[in-house]
Design an enzyme around this catalytic site. Structure first.
Site, short mmCIF file in Angstrom:
data_model
loop_
_atom_site.label_atom_id
_atom_site.label_comp_id
_atom_site.label_asym_id
_atom_site.label_seq_id
_atom_site.Cartn_x
_atom_site.Cartn_y
_atom_site.Cartn_z
N TYR A 54 0.68 -1.20 -0.25
CA TYR A 54 -0.10 -0.17 -0.05
C TYR A 54 0.68 1.36 0.03
O TYR A 54 0.45 2.38 -0.48
CB TYR A 54 -1.01 -0.07 1.10
CG TYR A 54 -2.37 -0.79 0.68
CD1 TYR A 54 -3.37 -0.28 0.36
CD2 TYR A 54 -2.29 -2.12 1.20
CE1 TYR A 54 -4.31 -0.99 -0.19
CE2 TYR A 54 -3.44 -2.80 0.71
CZ TYR A 54 -4.37 -2.33 0.15
OH TYR A 54 -5.68 -3.06 0.02
N GLN A 87 -15.83 4.00 -6.00
CA GLN A 87 -15.33 2.90 -5.78
C GLN A 87 -13.66 2.98 -5.53
O GLN A 87 -13.01 2.05 -4.90
CB GLN A 87 -15.26 1.61 -6.82
CG GLN A 87 -16.96 1.38 -6.91
CD GLN A 87 -17.01 0.46 -8.01
OE1 GLN A 87 -17.37 1.03 -9.11
NE2 GLN A 87 -17.04 -0.68 -7.68
N ASP A 90 -8.24 6.25 -4.30
CA ASP A 90 -7.47 7.56 -4.40
C ASP A 90 -8.03 8.97 -4.23
O ASP A 90 -9.31 8.96 -3.92
CB ASP A 90 -6.70 7.56 -5.90
CG ASP A 90 -8.05 7.65 -6.91
OD1 ASP A 90 -8.60 8.69 -7.05
OD2 ASP A 90 -7.87 6.64 -7.68
N HIS A 105 -14.87 2.30 -0.89
CA HIS A 105 -14.04 1.40 -0.51
C HIS A 105 -12.73 1.94 0.31
O HIS A 105 -11.65 1.24 0.66
CB HIS A 105 -13.39 0.75 -1.61
CG HIS A 105 -14.42 0.07 -2.39
ND1 HIS A 105 -14.23 -0.48 -3.71
CD2 HIS A 105 -15.71 -0.49 -1.94
CE1 HIS A 105 -15.34 -1.09 -3.88
NE2 HIS A 105 -16.23 -1.27 -2.88
N GLY A 171 -16.36 4.51 -15.80
CA GLY A 171 -14.87 3.71 -15.42
C GLY A 171 -15.28 2.50 -14.64
O GLY A 171 -14.48 2.07 -13.81
N THR A 172 -16.54 1.97 -14.76
CA THR A 172 -16.54 0.68 -13.99
C THR A 172 -17.35 -0.32 -14.88
O THR A 172 -18.01 -0.11 -15.77
CB THR A 172 -17.61 1.01 -12.90
OG1 THR A 172 -17.73 -0.36 -11.73
CG2 THR A 172 -18.93 1.55 -12.95
#
Length: 232
Positions: A54, A87, A90, A105, A171-172
């Site tokens: 991460y 989702q 960032d 998320h 974008g999903t």
């Protein structure tokens, strides 16, 4: 009355800023699949390895910049009440200037105690090392939702879907639950537009745009703003 728009974004919008996605990542990171490092089991087995993973992803986020799609969504706020439900972990929406962003998320730029979901700690320019602790003296971990953990803010996202006059999905693949189920709650929305090159099927009553987000979203925003100006 100001129209409400719910924008649901996924990994595709961030990919256009250079951030890799799990869907596109076929390789290994230090011998592990990324998916296998995003879980409580991985944390229990080797927290140092998970932190390294991460920390690397956080450095990539810091190096990335919002793209034209992120910036266009900010322009929508000139005429509409816009809630971004993402989702993505960032902070590109915030850095672009969106004022209302709900992270389903979690947020990679924040940390939390391994024993409690709150409070969140803003990491700014730092990463997390073994031995870094929260106020409760428990180890810090990324403030993200791992596979197998509860998406605690889905209720708030459902409320936003139910209140929306329009829905814009970007974008999903619409295959990751529970976010994929949000459209079922947007029954009051008079228009649903999906910008995605990952959706494998068409849906009744939905406008599907199979173009890159950085191209399609600014065009959609210009059209919607022009429509509002014509009615003014």
């Amino acid at each position: 009355m100001t129209e409400r728009i719910m924008v649901l974004t996924g990994a595709g919008i961030s990919a256009e800023s250079g951030l890799p996605t799990f869907r596109d990542h076929d390789g290994l990171w230090r011998g592990h699949r990324p998916q296998d490092l995003a879980s409580p089991e991985a944390w229990d087995a080797d927290p140092g390895l998970v932190l390294d993973f991460y920390n690397m992803r956080r450095d990539a986020v810091r190096a990335a910049e919002p793209n034209a799609a992120h910036r266009a969504l900010v322009e929508l706020e000139r005429c509409f009440h816009v809630d971004v439900v993402t989702q993505n972990i960032d902070d590109l929406h915030e850095r672009a200037g969106s004022s209302r962003v709900l992270h389903l998320h979690g947020e990679i730029m924040k940390a939390r105690s391994q024993a409690a979901e709150r409070p969140l700690i803003d990491l700014q320019d730092r990463n997390i090392a073994l031995g870094d602790t929260a106020a409760d003296e428990e180890q810090l971990r990324p403030a993200v939702v791992w596979f197998g953990e509860t998406v605690s803010q889905i209720g708030e996202a459902i409320d936003l879907a139910q209140q929306a006059d329009r829905v814009l999905v970007i974008g999903t693949s619409l295959s990751v639950w529970p976010a994929a189920g949000l459209l079922r709650h947007a029954r009051a929305a008079r228009a649903v537009t999906v910008v995605s090159q990952w959706v494998d099927e068409t849906f009744s009553g939905i406008e599907l745009v199979r173009e890159p987000a950085a191209t399609a979203v600014p065009a959609i925003v210009r059209s919607w703003l022009a429509g509002e100006a014509a009615q003014a």
